[in-house]
Motif scaffolding. Sequence first.
Motif, PDB file in Angstrom:
ATOM      1  N   SER A   7     -13.594   9.640   4.844  1.00  0.00           N
ATOM      2  CA  SER A   7     -13.184  10.451   5.995  1.00  0.00           C
ATOM      3  C   SER A   7     -11.750  10.954   5.863  1.00  0.00           C
ATOM      4  CB  SER A   7     -13.333   9.651   7.289  1.00  0.00           C
ATOM      5  OG  SER A   7     -12.437   8.561   7.294  1.00  0.00           O
ATOM      6  N   GLY A   8     -11.075  10.590   4.770  1.00  0.00           N
ATOM      7  CA  GLY A   8      -9.725  11.076   4.525  1.00  0.00           C
ATOM      8  C   GLY A   8      -8.614  10.124   4.927  1.00  0.00           C
ATOM      9  N   VAL A   9      -8.954   8.956   5.410  1.00  0.00           N
ATOM     10  CA  VAL A   9      -7.943   7.965   5.774  1.00  0.00           C
ATOM     11  C   VAL A   9      -7.387   7.335   4.500  1.00  0.00           C
ATOM     12  CG1 VAL A   9      -7.551   5.751   6.940  1.00  0.00           C
ATOM     13  CG2 VAL A   9      -9.041   7.458   7.986  1.00  0.00           C
ATOM     14  N   VAL A  10      -6.065   7.342   4.364  1.00  0.00           N
ATOM     15  CA  VAL A  10      -5.418   6.673   3.233  1.00  0.00           C
ATOM     16  C   VAL A  10      -4.950   5.314   3.722  1.00  0.00           C
ATOM     17  CG1 VAL A  10      -3.544   6.757   1.559  1.00  0.00           C
ATOM     18  CG2 VAL A  10      -4.717   8.862   2.214  1.00  0.00           C
ATOM     19  N   LEU A  11      -5.427   4.260   3.083  1.00  0.00           N
ATOM     20  CA  LEU A  11      -5.049   2.906   3.465  1.00  0.00           C
ATOM     21  C   LEU A  11      -3.624   2.621   2.999  1.00  0.00           C
ATOM     22  CD1 LEU A  11      -8.139   2.968   3.769  1.00  0.00           C
ATOM     23  CD2 LEU A  11      -8.147   0.603   3.033  1.00  0.00           C
ATOM     24  N   PRO A  12      -3.002   1.592   3.555  1.00  0.00           N
ATOM     25  CA  PRO A  12      -1.634   1.268   3.127  1.00  0.00           C
ATOM     26  C   PRO A  12      -1.554   1.069   1.608  1.00  0.00           C
ATOM     27  CG  PRO A  12      -2.211   0.007   5.071  1.00  0.00           C
ATOM     28  CD  PRO A  12      -3.464   0.708   4.620  1.00  0.00           C
ATOM     29  N   VAL A  13      -0.515   1.596   1.029  1.00  0.00           N
ATOM     30  CA  VAL A  13      -0.316   1.490  -0.416  1.00  0.00           C
ATOM     31  C   VAL A  13       0.033   0.046  -0.766  1.00  0.00           C
ATOM     32  CG1 VAL A  13       1.129   2.248  -2.346  1.00  0.00           C
ATOM     33  CG2 VAL A  13       0.382   3.893  -0.609  1.00  0.00           C
ATOM     34  N   TYR A  14      -0.474  -0.404  -1.882  1.00  0.00           N
ATOM     35  CA  TYR A  14      -0.247  -1.764  -2.358  1.00  0.00           C
ATOM     36  C   TYR A  14       0.578  -1.685  -3.638  1.00  0.00           C
ATOM     37  CZ  TYR A  14      -1.393  -6.685  -3.130  1.00  0.00           C
ATOM     38  OH  TYR A  14      -1.330  -8.049  -3.282  1.00  0.00           O
ATOM     39  N   VAL A  15       1.796  -2.175  -3.588  1.00  0.00           N
ATOM     40  CA  VAL A  15       2.719  -2.122  -4.720  1.00  0.00           C
ATOM     41  C   VAL A  15       2.804  -3.515  -5.329  1.00  0.00           C
ATOM     42  CG1 VAL A  15       5.105  -1.668  -5.427  1.00  0.00           C
ATOM     43  CG2 VAL A  15       4.073  -0.333  -3.567  1.00  0.00           C
ATOM     44  N   TYR A  16       2.626  -3.592  -6.644  1.00  0.00           N
ATOM     45  CA  TYR A  16       2.834  -4.887  -7.290  1.00  0.00           C
ATOM     46  C   TYR A  16       3.745  -4.696  -8.493  1.00  0.00           C
ATOM     47  CZ  TYR A  16      -0.922  -3.505 -10.511  1.00  0.00           C
ATOM     48  OH  TYR A  16      -1.694  -2.846 -11.423  1.00  0.00           O
ATOM     49  N   TYR A  17       4.583  -5.700  -8.682  1.00  0.00           N
ATOM     50  CA  TYR A  17       5.607  -5.669  -9.723  1.00  0.00           C
ATOM     51  C   TYR A  17       5.254  -6.623 -10.851  1.00  0.00           C
ATOM     52  CZ  TYR A  17       8.617  -3.552  -6.151  1.00  0.00           C
ATOM     53  OH  TYR A  17       9.151  -2.735  -5.198  1.00  0.00           O
ATOM     54  N   LYS A  18       5.788  -6.335 -12.025  1.00  0.00           N
ATOM     55  CA  LYS A  18       5.731  -7.287 -13.130  1.00  0.00           C
ATOM     56  C   LYS A  18       6.934  -8.198 -12.949  1.00  0.00           C
ATOM     57  CE  LYS A  18       5.819  -7.747 -18.133  1.00  0.00           C
ATOM     58  NZ  LYS A  18       5.891  -7.049 -19.422  1.00  0.00           N
ATOM     59  N   ALA A  19       6.679  -9.392 -12.433  1.00  0.00           N
ATOM     60  CA  ALA A  19       7.773 -10.322 -12.137  1.00  0.00           C
ATOM     61  C   ALA A  19       7.208 -11.699 -11.838  1.00  0.00           C
ATOM     62  CB  ALA A  19       8.580  -9.822 -10.946  1.00  0.00           C
ATOM     63  N   VAL A  20       8.058 -12.696 -11.985  1.00  0.00           N
ATOM     64  CA  VAL A  20       7.675 -14.065 -11.632  1.00  0.00           C
ATOM     65  C   VAL A  20       7.812 -14.267 -10.125  1.00  0.00           C
ATOM     66  CG1 VAL A  20       8.240 -16.505 -11.953  1.00  0.00           C
ATOM     67  CG2 VAL A  20       8.302 -14.938 -13.908  1.00  0.00           C
ATOM     68  N   HIS A  21       8.846 -13.671  -9.533  1.00  0.00           N
ATOM     69  CA  HIS A  21       9.101 -13.814  -8.098  1.00  0.00           C
ATOM     70  C   HIS A  21       9.132 -12.441  -7.445  1.00  0.00           C
ATOM     71  CE1 HIS A  21      10.116 -17.981  -8.863  1.00  0.00           C
ATOM     72  NE2 HIS A  21      10.933 -17.575  -9.826  1.00  0.00           N
ATOM     73  N   LEU A  22       8.791 -12.395  -6.178  1.00  0.00           N
ATOM     74  CA  LEU A  22       8.897 -11.162  -5.394  1.00  0.00           C
ATOM     75  C   LEU A  22      10.088 -11.333  -4.459  1.00  0.00           C
ATOM     76  CD1 LEU A  22       7.681  -8.425  -4.561  1.00  0.00           C
ATOM     77  CD2 LEU A  22       6.329  -9.649  -2.871  1.00  0.00           C
ATOM     78  N   TYR A  23      11.110 -10.550  -4.680  1.00  0.00           N
ATOM     79  CA  TYR A  23      12.331 -10.670  -3.890  1.00  0.00           C
ATOM     80  C   TYR A  23      12.281  -9.768  -2.662  1.00  0.00           C
ATOM     81  CZ  TYR A  23      13.934 -13.072  -8.037  1.00  0.00           C
ATOM     82  OH  TYR A  23      14.050 -13.959  -9.081  1.00  0.00           O
ATOM     83  N   ASP A  24      12.822 -10.264  -1.558  1.00  0.00           N
ATOM     84  CA  ASP A  24      12.834  -9.492  -0.310  1.00  0.00           C
ATOM     85  C   ASP A  24      13.484  -8.125  -0.494  1.00  0.00           C
ATOM     86  OD1 ASP A  24      11.561 -11.516   1.062  1.00  0.00           O
ATOM     87  OD2 ASP A  24      13.420 -12.362   1.874  1.00  0.00           O
ATOM     88  N   SER A  25      14.514  -8.068  -1.325  1.00  0.00           N
ATOM     89  CA  SER A  25      15.224  -6.796  -1.520  1.00  0.00           C
ATOM     90  C   SER A  25      14.317  -5.721  -2.128  1.00  0.00           C
ATOM     91  CB  SER A  25      16.458  -7.002  -2.400  1.00  0.00           C
ATOM     92  OG  SER A  25      16.086  -7.465  -3.683  1.00  0.00           O
ATOM     93  N   TRP A  26      13.216  -6.116  -2.770  1.00  0.00           N
ATOM     94  CA  TRP A  26      12.280  -5.156  -3.355  1.00  0.00           C
ATOM     95  C   TRP A  26      11.372  -4.528  -2.301  1.00  0.00           C
ATOM     96  CZ3 TRP A  26      10.210  -8.199  -8.192  1.00  0.00           C
ATOM     97  CH2 TRP A  26      11.280  -8.437  -9.068  1.00  0.00           C
ATOM     98  N   THR A  27      11.310  -5.147  -1.132  1.00  0.00           N
ATOM     99  CA  THR A  27      10.400  -4.657  -0.090  1.00  0.00           C
ATOM    100  C   THR A  27      11.143  -4.109   1.129  1.00  0.00           C
ATOM    101  OG1 THR A  27      10.227  -6.820   0.998  1.00  0.00           O
ATOM    102  CG2 THR A  27       8.681  -6.365  -0.794  1.00  0.00           C
ATOM    103  N   GLU A  28      12.415  -4.416   1.248  1.00  0.00           N
ATOM    104  CA  GLU A  28      13.193  -3.964   2.405  1.00  0.00           C
ATOM    105  C   GLU A  28      13.360  -2.451   2.390  1.00  0.00           C
ATOM    106  OE1 GLU A  28      16.817  -6.157   2.028  1.00  0.00           O
ATOM    107  OE2 GLU A  28      15.904  -8.018   2.718  1.00  0.00           O
ATOM    108  N   GLY A  29      13.155  -1.845   3.537  1.00  0.00           N
ATOM    109  CA  GLY A  29      13.337  -0.398   3.653  1.00  0.00           C
ATOM    110  C   GLY A  29      12.188   0.411   3.083  1.00  0.00           C
ATOM    111  N   GLY A  30      11.126  -0.272   2.645  1.00  0.00           N
ATOM    112  CA  GLY A  30       9.973   0.451   2.115  1.00  0.00           C
ATOM    113  C   GLY A  30       9.187   1.104   3.239  1.00  0.00           C
ATOM    114  N   PRO A  31       8.288   1.996   2.890  1.00  0.00           N
ATOM    115  CA  PRO A  31       7.486   2.669   3.910  1.00  0.00           C
ATOM    116  C   PRO A  31       6.696   1.680   4.767  1.00  0.00           C
ATOM    117  CG  PRO A  31       7.266   3.757   1.798  1.00  0.00           C
ATOM    118  CD  PRO A  31       8.003   2.475   1.555  1.00  0.00           C
ATOM    119  N   THR A  32       6.523   2.010   6.026  1.00  0.00           N
ATOM    120  CA  THR A  32       5.786   1.160   6.955  1.00  0.00           C
ATOM    121  C   THR A  32       4.356   0.955   6.469  1.00  0.00           C
ATOM    122  OG1 THR A  32       7.088   2.059   8.764  1.00  0.00           O
ATOM    123  CG2 THR A  32       5.062   0.912   9.363  1.00  0.00           C
ATOM    124  N   GLY A  33       3.914  -0.282   6.519  1.00  0.00           N
ATOM    125  CA  GLY A  33       2.535  -0.606   6.170  1.00  0.00           C
ATOM    126  C   GLY A  33       2.300  -0.919   4.710  1.00  0.00           C
TER     127      GLY A  33
END
Length: 127
Positions: A7-33
Motif C-alpha cells: 500500500s506504499g507504507v515505508v516501515l521504520p528503517v533498520y540500521v545496523y553497524y559492524k561493531a562489537v558495541h552499539l554506542y548511544d552517540s550512533w543513534t542520537e539525533g537520528g530520524p524518528t522511528g
Amino acid sequence: MFCGSASGVVLPVYVYYKAVHLYDSWTEGGPTGFRYNRSKNGSFNGMIFEEWFHSVALPYFRKLDKDSPKVLIGDNLSSHISMKVINECKENNIRFVLLPPNSTHLCQPLDAAYFRPLKRSWRKVLD
C-alpha cells in the motif's frame, strides 16, 4: 534495512553497524522511528533479523485487521529462516514467503519497484 508495504507504507528503517558495541552517540539525533543494532562482522544475522521482525515488522502487522491474512516477503538469506519468526507469523496470521534462490535480482520487490526508479531519478539529477 528498508521494508515497505504494497500500500506504499515505508516501515521504520533498520540500521545496523559492524561493531562489537552499539554506542548511544550512533543513534542520537537520528530520524524518528529508526531502529539500530550491530553485529560483530557486519552481517545481517539471525539475531538481527529476529530483532528487526519484533521491533519493526510485527508492530506494523499488528495494526492491521487481525483476521485478514498478511504477507511478509523475504529473500532466501539463511538468517531469515527462524522458527521463532515463523511461529510468530502463524500466531499473527502472517504468511512468510521466501523468494526462490538466486532470483532476488529479478523479483526483489523493493529493488524493482522502489530503489530502481529512485536510482534512475538520482542519476537524472546528478547528470
